[in-house]
Motif scaffolding. Structure first.
Motif, PDB file in Angstrom:
ATOM      1  N   ASN A  29     -20.037 -33.168 -34.467  1.00  0.00           N
ATOM      2  CA  ASN A  29     -20.720 -33.769 -35.611  1.00  0.00           C
ATOM      3  C   ASN A  29     -21.443 -35.062 -35.250  1.00  0.00           C
ATOM      4  O   ASN A  29     -22.198 -35.596 -36.057  1.00  0.00           O
ATOM      5  N   ALA A  30     -21.270 -35.556 -34.015  1.00  0.00           N
ATOM      6  CA  ALA A  30     -21.997 -36.733 -33.533  1.00  0.00           C
ATOM      7  C   ALA A  30     -23.371 -36.368 -32.976  1.00  0.00           C
ATOM      8  O   ALA A  30     -24.169 -37.252 -32.675  1.00  0.00           O
ATOM      9  N   GLY A  39     -21.855 -26.800 -36.235  1.00  0.00           N
ATOM     10  CA  GLY A  39     -21.158 -25.706 -35.567  1.00  0.00           C
ATOM     11  C   GLY A  39     -21.849 -24.363 -35.642  1.00  0.00           C
ATOM     12  O   GLY A  39     -21.253 -23.343 -35.296  1.00  0.00           O
ATOM     13  N   HIS A  40     -23.124 -24.327 -36.047  1.00  0.00           N
ATOM     14  CA  HIS A  40     -23.841 -23.053 -36.148  1.00  0.00           C
ATOM     15  C   HIS A  40     -24.062 -22.398 -34.785  1.00  0.00           C
ATOM     16  O   HIS A  40     -24.238 -21.185 -34.706  1.00  0.00           O
ATOM     17  N   MET A  41     -24.067 -23.198 -33.731  1.00  0.00           N
ATOM     18  CA  MET A  41     -24.278 -22.675 -32.387  1.00  0.00           C
ATOM     19  C   MET A  41     -22.957 -22.296 -31.721  1.00  0.00           C
ATOM     20  O   MET A  41     -22.948 -21.742 -30.635  1.00  0.00           O
ATOM     21  N   GLY A  44     -17.121 -26.445 -30.171  1.00  0.00           N
ATOM     22  CA  GLY A  44     -17.102 -27.154 -28.900  1.00  0.00           C
ATOM     23  C   GLY A  44     -17.133 -28.646 -29.110  1.00  0.00           C
ATOM     24  O   GLY A  44     -16.557 -29.160 -30.058  1.00  0.00           O
ATOM     25  N   LEU A  45     -17.853 -29.322 -28.247  1.00  0.00           N
ATOM     26  CA  LEU A  45     -18.052 -30.762 -28.351  1.00  0.00           C
ATOM     27  C   LEU A  45     -19.320 -31.123 -27.618  1.00  0.00           C
ATOM     28  O   LEU A  45     -20.071 -30.263 -27.202  1.00  0.00           O
ATOM     29  N   ALA A  46     -19.573 -32.416 -27.492  1.00  0.00           N
ATOM     30  CA  ALA A  46     -20.772 -32.867 -26.784  1.00  0.00           C
ATOM     31  C   ALA A  46     -20.382 -34.002 -25.850  1.00  0.00           C
ATOM     32  O   ALA A  46     -19.343 -34.643 -26.037  1.00  0.00           O
ATOM     33  N   VAL A  47     -21.207 -34.225 -24.842  1.00  0.00           N
ATOM     34  CA  VAL A  47     -20.953 -35.294 -23.877  1.00  0.00           C
ATOM     35  C   VAL A  47     -22.184 -36.188 -23.804  1.00  0.00           C
ATOM     36  O   VAL A  47     -23.309 -35.700 -23.661  1.00  0.00           O
TER      37      VAL A  47
END
Length: 168
Positions: A29-30, A39-41, A44-47
């Motif tokens: 969400n960031a 979350g449509h894709m 997970g998360l992001a870096v």
């Protein structure tokens, strides 16, 4: 009898997904892109990367290298596919600042460099570097995201994501 004690055929296998980048892992969400943030894709998360190098988070096969080299989908032997998308809207760079070291169909080892990218060129062009790392085929692979590790991560460090994969 032993299969009942140890989970039998219905027990999910656990896939540990290593960090594909060095930087700070944050919740999806960031990400300043609605498709990823909601979350449509995939889950997970992001870096937020600290260096311009994307590595394989597990042994697998390059299922798809996007033509502009800003994203890659890696497939694990379990069928789980992970999309790693360097930056937001970076497709507009048409490959400028990205150098792919793999091609679609290549077999790769965990920790192998997949893509090198010029962080300063991407920033100068006005694009966020935050890199979503998501399960691209969560439903098809019968995969469930069990855990995510936020905070400081090192490329190749195990356990950034943990996924349960149900036998098909």
């Amino acid at each position: 009898m032993l299969s009942k004690l140890f989970g039998g055929k219905n027990k999910a296998n656990v896939l540990e997904i290593a960090a594909p980048l060095t930087g700070t892992a944050v919740p999806l969400n960031a990400v300043p892109d609605q498709a990823f943030a909601e979350g449509h894709m995939g889950g997970g998360l992001a870096v937020e990367p600290e260096e311009g190098r994307l590595v394989a988070p597990f042994d697998g096969t390059v299922a798809h290298l996007i033509k502009s080299k800003h994203a890659v989908i890696l497939e694990h032997a379990s069928g789980v596919q992970v999309l790693m998308h360097i930056g937001i809207n970076t497709v507009a760079l048409k490959g400028e600042g990205f150098h792919a070291l793999v091609a679609t169909g290549d077999t790769v080892k965990a920790g192998q460099t997949l893509i090198e990218f010029d962080m300063e060129a991407i920033r100068t062009a006005g694009y966020p570097l935050i890199t979503p790392v998501v399960l691209a085929n969560q439903a098809e692979a019968a995969a469930e995201l069990d855990a995510v590790k936020t905070g400081r991560v090192q490329a190749g460090e195990p356990g950034m994501l943990r996924v349960s994969v149900k036998p098909q």
